[in-house]
Design a protein around this motif. Structure first.
Motif, PDB file in Angstrom:
ATOM      1  N   ASN A  71       2.974  66.575  74.950  1.00  0.00           N
ATOM      2  CA  ASN A  71       3.879  67.515  75.600  1.00  0.00           C
ATOM      3  C   ASN A  71       4.767  68.168  74.558  1.00  0.00           C
ATOM      4  O   ASN A  71       5.465  67.477  73.815  1.00  0.00           O
ATOM      5  CB  ASN A  71       4.742  66.793  76.642  1.00  0.00           C
ATOM      6  CG  ASN A  71       3.930  66.241  77.790  1.00  0.00           C
ATOM      7  OD1 ASN A  71       2.990  66.873  78.238  1.00  0.00           O
ATOM      8  ND2 ASN A  71       4.281  65.058  78.269  1.00  0.00           N
ATOM      9  N   ASP A  72       4.728  69.485  74.480  1.00  0.00           N
ATOM     10  CA  ASP A  72       5.579  70.236  73.543  1.00  0.00           C
ATOM     11  C   ASP A  72       5.331  69.788  72.111  1.00  0.00           C
ATOM     12  O   ASP A  72       6.229  69.258  71.439  1.00  0.00           O
ATOM     13  CB  ASP A  72       7.054  70.089  73.909  1.00  0.00           C
ATOM     14  CG  ASP A  72       7.363  70.637  75.287  1.00  0.00           C
ATOM     15  OD1 ASP A  72       7.151  71.842  75.484  1.00  0.00           O
ATOM     16  OD2 ASP A  72       7.794  69.864  76.150  1.00  0.00           O
ATOM     17  N   ALA A  73       4.113  69.991  71.640  1.00  0.00           N
ATOM     18  CA  ALA A  73       3.750  69.655  70.265  1.00  0.00           C
ATOM     19  C   ALA A  73       3.788  70.921  69.427  1.00  0.00           C
ATOM     20  O   ALA A  73       3.007  71.851  69.661  1.00  0.00           O
ATOM     21  CB  ALA A  73       2.373  69.011  70.213  1.00  0.00           C
ATOM     22  N   SER A  74       4.699  70.970  68.463  1.00  0.00           N
ATOM     23  CA  SER A  74       4.839  72.129  67.587  1.00  0.00           C
ATOM     24  C   SER A  74       4.270  71.797  66.217  1.00  0.00           C
ATOM     25  O   SER A  74       4.626  70.773  65.625  1.00  0.00           O
ATOM     26  CB  SER A  74       6.314  72.528  67.447  1.00  0.00           C
ATOM     27  OG  SER A  74       6.852  72.889  68.695  1.00  0.00           O
ATOM     28  N   MET A  75       3.414  72.670  65.705  1.00  0.00           N
ATOM     29  CA  MET A  75       2.809  72.493  64.384  1.00  0.00           C
ATOM     30  C   MET A  75       3.102  73.755  63.589  1.00  0.00           C
ATOM     31  O   MET A  75       2.489  74.799  63.794  1.00  0.00           O
ATOM     32  CB  MET A  75       1.321  72.213  64.526  1.00  0.00           C
ATOM     33  CG  MET A  75       1.036  70.978  65.372  1.00  0.00           C
ATOM     34  SD  MET A  75      -0.675  70.812  65.907  1.00  0.00           S
ATOM     35  CE  MET A  75      -1.463  70.461  64.343  1.00  0.00           C
ATOM     36  N   LEU A  79       0.490  69.987  76.951  1.00  0.00           N
ATOM     37  CA  LEU A  79       1.432  70.895  77.599  1.00  0.00           C
ATOM     38  C   LEU A  79       2.283  71.579  76.538  1.00  0.00           C
ATOM     39  O   LEU A  79       3.016  70.929  75.804  1.00  0.00           O
ATOM     40  CB  LEU A  79       2.320  70.122  78.581  1.00  0.00           C
ATOM     41  CG  LEU A  79       3.403  70.922  79.305  1.00  0.00           C
ATOM     42  CD1 LEU A  79       2.760  71.940  80.227  1.00  0.00           C
ATOM     43  CD2 LEU A  79       4.322  69.990  80.084  1.00  0.00           C
ATOM     44  N   HIS A  80       2.133  72.873  76.424  1.00  0.00           N
ATOM     45  CA  HIS A  80       2.907  73.700  75.497  1.00  0.00           C
ATOM     46  C   HIS A  80       2.697  73.321  74.031  1.00  0.00           C
ATOM     47  O   HIS A  80       3.666  73.145  73.291  1.00  0.00           O
ATOM     48  CB  HIS A  80       4.409  73.637  75.826  1.00  0.00           C
ATOM     49  CG  HIS A  80       4.733  74.060  77.211  1.00  0.00           C
ATOM     50  ND1 HIS A  80       5.807  73.554  77.917  1.00  0.00           N
ATOM     51  CD2 HIS A  80       4.109  74.921  78.060  1.00  0.00           C
ATOM     52  CE1 HIS A  80       5.831  74.089  79.114  1.00  0.00           C
ATOM     53  NE2 HIS A  80       4.811  74.918  79.232  1.00  0.00           N
ATOM     54  N   PRO A  81       1.462  73.164  73.561  1.00  0.00           N
ATOM     55  CA  PRO A  81       1.284  73.059  72.105  1.00  0.00           C
ATOM     56  C   PRO A  81       1.498  74.428  71.488  1.00  0.00           C
ATOM     57  O   PRO A  81       1.051  75.442  72.020  1.00  0.00           O
ATOM     58  CB  PRO A  81      -0.173  72.599  71.963  1.00  0.00           C
ATOM     59  CG  PRO A  81      -0.848  73.128  73.191  1.00  0.00           C
ATOM     60  CD  PRO A  81       0.185  73.105  74.283  1.00  0.00           C
TER      61      PRO A  81
END
Length: 1016
Positions: free
Chosen positions: A618-622, A649-651
């Motif tokens: 969930n909400d993984a920012s790279m 969810l929301h990468p």
């Protein structure tokens, strides 16, 4: 008195602590501090000999005599009274043997590096020599194993590359052609790195070798059979780039009883002698998790590691040593050279190294504060602030049920183990919040120890700590064996000072389990920062590793992460486990908000994980990287096993390359805003975009200039199953322009002012919401008037239902305040007709029997799919006028109607030759295809019957002579009769007998259709 009243409890509290003191409550005069040396509220470790040296750590040499508490040191007054010391070789005898059974195999990893995931590689002609030295947990060393030399080694170890000539995709397979022969083998892990067209990029296992310059990858997330609906699809590429893979020498040996770890020595091509190249993970003293394997990736990958001061290159050819003696100084004499120790030496040694050590003082504090001495349980200790760090130079076992309050920094040169239920808090310190960190707390600096912290029991909690390593390469901050549940809150892990260019091997956390039961770990606001630089393939080692179970068992480890930050490397789950690991099943992994900057490996690599294991991101920012969120890696790629069950969810970010790599996830549920086919798989996925697509879509962008608009899109890229009799439909609008004419003669409508509404029924008999209500019409003469209704048709309608409401009962009670019709209106609505064919109806009813509660949402549409068929009444015709373009053409509408409620059977009217159905199942304006029946209860008293309508008793069926139970029949209507059977009104079916029957029942169903001419 008031002031004394306030202070008295505090004074009593202090003296209560002093009454239990077993350490030094009096402090040095220069500070005038009062230090607690008792269990309430904690024991200050400096009361028991622990101190933070203000300069270099005191060190000298000493002569030990077996059984004597006295030693003689070379440097006068090197140590203080009460100081802790460790003397190497003067402790317990070494009872370990010598490692044996060493084998060396040139290999390539099929999983991430340093996870013991090796597959044998082609042979070379380079010469390598290896040996291993075992140590126990205290520091005793064995003699080295008999060295093993191979002459078929690979010429170079570590990262390798081969230039790409072409890439092609067919179905879910990729064929890779290299410019020159590569050494990749079946199963080997490769990273495909095209210069452009990133849909091919990612991490995969080689499934088939076609030739020295060609290999295949199978079961990829992208399949050519599902391409073509989104930009970014590619099937052929020849624009350059490289594949990357690793080469290693894989070592295994027979586990040695009593060994804690193994140091590995090598003489590689160009070396003149054996030298240290690394250390294994420990073998669990309690859970017996064995680590007796090692991977050598050559220089510089293995360089720059730091070992305890007594472990040097000399151990590669040295002799066995005994345990150190760790104790404290109780007396000093002989001009500062004769020391009396609390514990006697177990060995006689001359010139042994002696070094200052805070571990004995901390153990003394734990014992003094214990409520259950001598087991050291239930204590709280305090490590006070100091300008310089406290130094741990011997193995420090923290017993169970202990709380550690840390303020001063620790330097850990030997492992600190935690038995169970240990709380370690660093709230009383602040060392600065690192970049991407969450907090600033006390520091545990992992120096020569590996691991720095070892969890060997359950229920541990860490809070507000910086667990870091400043060493250039190879640190292991924390390893947990069967330590569930354990919690980490506001903890910062670092290896290689959080980003050293030489930090190829450092691991922040390793979790192992041998219980095969659920093992929970929770990381909340945790940072994991490692090196090396942001260069693809510089390191393939995970910074967080969950190992597989041993002996082909199952691991029950569950990890929940809430708000974590990362850089460079990521999570490895599973692996080879010295070649004996089974599937690394993921009992549960959930990441709630993560941020990684500059990644060079997959954020999460599942290695031989059980297919369908659940992963949630969930909400993984790279940020500023081109790596996948997840890669499913396997040692058996030709088996075409699927990967994990992923919810993302929301990468965001990092989607220059596919979101998932390796084996195709068994299922993926993605909610994000990536707008290119290269970003995600196109099989077995539900993909929900967040409004980032620009495309022309109805009904908003299909007028005017047809300019693409940004919009959301849900894509179902998998088979769909409709259970039971449920339907899937495309919405249509309810009827519009309902007009109620002025009353005319011919009906029985009571006095009142009425409004009307109409709904559409679809192919499955379900209903839409109702139309807007008609204008009111007033009935002024009771029992003599009717109202004629008309409306504009709905696209795809099979029939219509008609409703009316009397506004005169409670004004304005037929509508809600916003003018809509819904449940909760003051006045009741009644259904006056259902399944009306055509777009008109005449209301003549006195008192309609059915009071109606309106539907809130559409339950059907113009096109309906269910388990009985696909009903698409509107087909597209060709051009019918010059310039007019393609338009909707004619349609045929066909459905069924029940002659009793819920398709129930009609009971025979005993004593009468005619039985009329309870419902009007012959719709108005309909052409009847057939009337079918089943005798559900034997009919007695008659010998035949016909089926028809009033006035035409055999319209559908001539004489039927089988009246026994379960008899069936199909009665055809008159085809092409020219006019609808029932005309503009509905009608009931009539069953007529040759004689008055006595009893029985029959179920009747009417099939009918209508036609619609072309609309344009």
């Amino acid at each position: 008195m008031k002031r004394l009243h306030i202070l008295s409890p505090f004074i009593i509290f202090l003296f209560a602590g002093a009454a239990h003191a077993q350490g030094q409550n009096a402090d040095a005069p220069r500070t005038n501090n009062f230090r607690f040396g008792a269990p309430d509220p904690y024991a200050d470790v400096t009361s028991f000999g622990a101190m933070a040296p203000t300069g270099p750590v005191p060190v000298s040499t000493a002569n030990c005599t077996k059984g004597s508490n006295q030693i003689t040191i070379a440097t006068p007054n090197a140590f203080r009274l009460n100081s802790g010391v460790t003397i190497y070789g003067c402790g317990a005898a070494n009872n370990m043997g010598t490692p044996s059974g060493l084998t060396v195999t040139p290999s390539e990893p099929w999983g991430l590096a340093s996870t013991e995931s090796a597959v044998a590689s082609p042979k070379g002609n380079a010469t390598y020599e290896y040996t291993v030295v075992a140590r126990d947990i205290y520091g005793a060393l064995t003699a080295p194993a008999t060295p093993v030399t191979i002459t078929n080694g690979l010429p170079s170890l570590g990262p390798q590359t081969a230039a790409i000539k072409s890439l092609s995709r067919s179905n879910d397979r990729i064929t890779v052609v290299t410019v020159a022969p590569s050494n990749v083998v079946y199963g080997a892990l490769v990273e495909i790195e095209p210069k452009t067209i990133q849909q091919f990029s990612g991490w995969y296992n080689v499934a088939k070798i076609d030739s020295p310059t060609q290999f295949e990858i199978w079961t990829t997330p992208t399949d050519t059979r599902a391409q073509g609906w989104m930009v970014g699809d590619t099937t052929i590429y020849s624009g350059g780039g490289k594949i990357a893979f690793y080469q290693e020498n894989y070592l295994k040996w027979t586990p040695l009883e009593g060994a804690w770890e193994y140091y590995v020595c090598a003489r590689r091509p160009g070396d003149s002698a054996l030298k240290l190249i690394g250390v294994t993970k420990p073998t669990g003293p309690l859970n017996k998790y064995i680590d007796a394997a090692f991977e050598d990736y050559g220089s510089p990958y293995m360089d720059g590691q730091v070992y305890p001061s007594y472990v040097t290159n000399s151990v590669c050819t040295g002799k066995a040593t005994n345990d150190p003696l760790s104790t404290w100084v109780t007396a000093i004499s002989g001009n500062g050279q004769i020391y009396t120790l609390n514990s006697p030496a177990a060995q006689s040694v001359s010139g042994a190294k002696i070094i200052f050590d805070d571990a004995p003082g901390i153990l003394r504090a734990l014992k003094a504060a214990s409520y259950q001495s001598p087991n050291y349980l239930g204590s709280s200790i305090f490590i006070p602030p100091a300008r310089f760090p406290y130094v741990i130079n011997s193995y420090l076992p923290i017993p169970r049920d202990v709380t550690v309050w840390q303020s001063g920094s620790l330097v850990v040169n030997e492992t600190i183990s935690l038995e169970s239920s240990v709380n370690w808090y660093g709230d009383w310190a602040s060392r600065g919040t690192p970049q991407f960190g969450f907090s600033s707390g006390a520091t545990i600096s992992v120096a020569e120890a590996s691991p720095g912290l070892y969890l060997m029991g359950t229920g541990n909690t860490f809070r507000t700590l910086n667990i870091i390593s400043m060493t250039p390469n190879g640190a292991l901050d924390l390893l947990a064996d069967n330590a569930q549940p354990s919690n980490f809150e506001y903890v910062e892990f670092e290896t290689g000072a959080g980003g050293a260019a030489t930090d190829y091997l450092g691991m922040a956390v390793v979790l192992r389990d041998s219980t095969q039961t659920i093992a929970n770990y929770h990381f909340d606001k945790v940072g994991i920062l490692t090196g090396p630089e942001q260069v693809n393939d510089a390191s393939w080692t995970p910074s967080f590793w969950v190992t597989p179970a041993q002996d082909h068992g199952n691991t029950g480890i569950e990890v929940t992460m809430d708000r974590t930050t990362w850089n460079r490397r990521g999570i490895g789950w599973g692996g080879g486990d010295s070649g004996n690991g089974g599937n690394g099943g993921v009992s549960g992994f959930v990441s709630n908000w993560s941020y990684r900057q500059g990644g060079i490996t997959p954020f999460f690599a599942c290695m031989n994980c059980t297919p369908f294991s659940a992963l949630t991101f969930n909400d993984a920012s790279m940020d500023t990287e081109a790596q996948p969120l997840e890669a499913s890696l396997t040692a058996y790629p030709s088996s075409e096993r699927l990967g994990q069950h992923i919810s993302a969810l929301h990468p965001t970010g990092g989607a220059q390359a596919p979101l998932f790599s390796g084996a195709r996830p068994s299922f993926a549920d993605v909610d994000s805003f990536f707008s290119s086919a290269r970003s995600f798989q196109n099989r077995d996925i539900l993909y929900k975009t967040g409004g980032s697509f620009s495309y022309v879509f109805a009904p908003y962008a299909t007028t005017g200039s047809y300019t693409p608009l940004p919009g959301s899109l849900d894509s179902i890229v998998e088979p769909m199953h409709g259970a039971g009799g449920y339907s899937w439909w495309f919405d249509t609008l309810p009827p519009t322009n309902v007009i109620a004419s002025a009353p005319i003669k011919g009906g029985n409508i009571p006095l009142g002012t009425y409004v009307y509404a109409v709904s559409m029924t679809g192919a499955d008999g379900a209903e839409t919401i109702t139309s807007v209500a008609s204008a009111p019409v007033t009935i002024s003469t009771a029992g003599t008037q009717q109202v004629n209704l008309s409306w504009t048709a709905s696209l795809g309608a099979y029939s219509y239902n008609v409703y009316r409401c009397d506004t005169m009962l409670k004004s304005p009670g037929c509508l809600l305040e916003d003018g809509t019709i819904s449940q909760g209106t003051l006045n009741p609505w009644y259904q006056i007709a259902k399944h009306v064919m055509g777009t008109s109806f005449s209301d003549t009813f006195v008192n309609p029997p059915i009071r109606w509660n309106f539907t809130q949402v559409n339950g059907t549409g113009s096109t309906v799919l269910n388990n009985t068929g696909v009903y698409a009444p509107v087909v597209q015709a060709g051009t019918v006028s010059a310039g007019g373009g393609a338009v909707f053409g004619s349609s045929e509408i066909s459905t069924a109607e029940a002659c009793e409620k819920d398709f129930a059977a009609t009971s025979i009217n005993a004593g009468s030759v005619a039985t009329t159905t309870g419902q009007a199942c012959i719709p108005a304006n309909a052409y009847i295809d057939a009337v079918v029946y089943r005798v559900t209860k034997s009919i007695t008293g008659a010998t035949s019957f016909t089926v028809g309508v009033p006035g035409a008793p055999s319209r559908f069926c001539s004489a039927q002579t089988t009246l026994s139970g379960n008899a069936t029949g199909v009665c055809n209507a008159q085809i092409n009769a020219g006019t609808p059977v029932a005309g503009p009104s509905v009608a009931r079916v009539v069953v007529t007998f040759n004689a008055a029957p006595e009893s029985g029942a029959i179920r009747l169903i009417v099939y009918y259709h209508t036609w619609r001419p072309p609309t344009n």
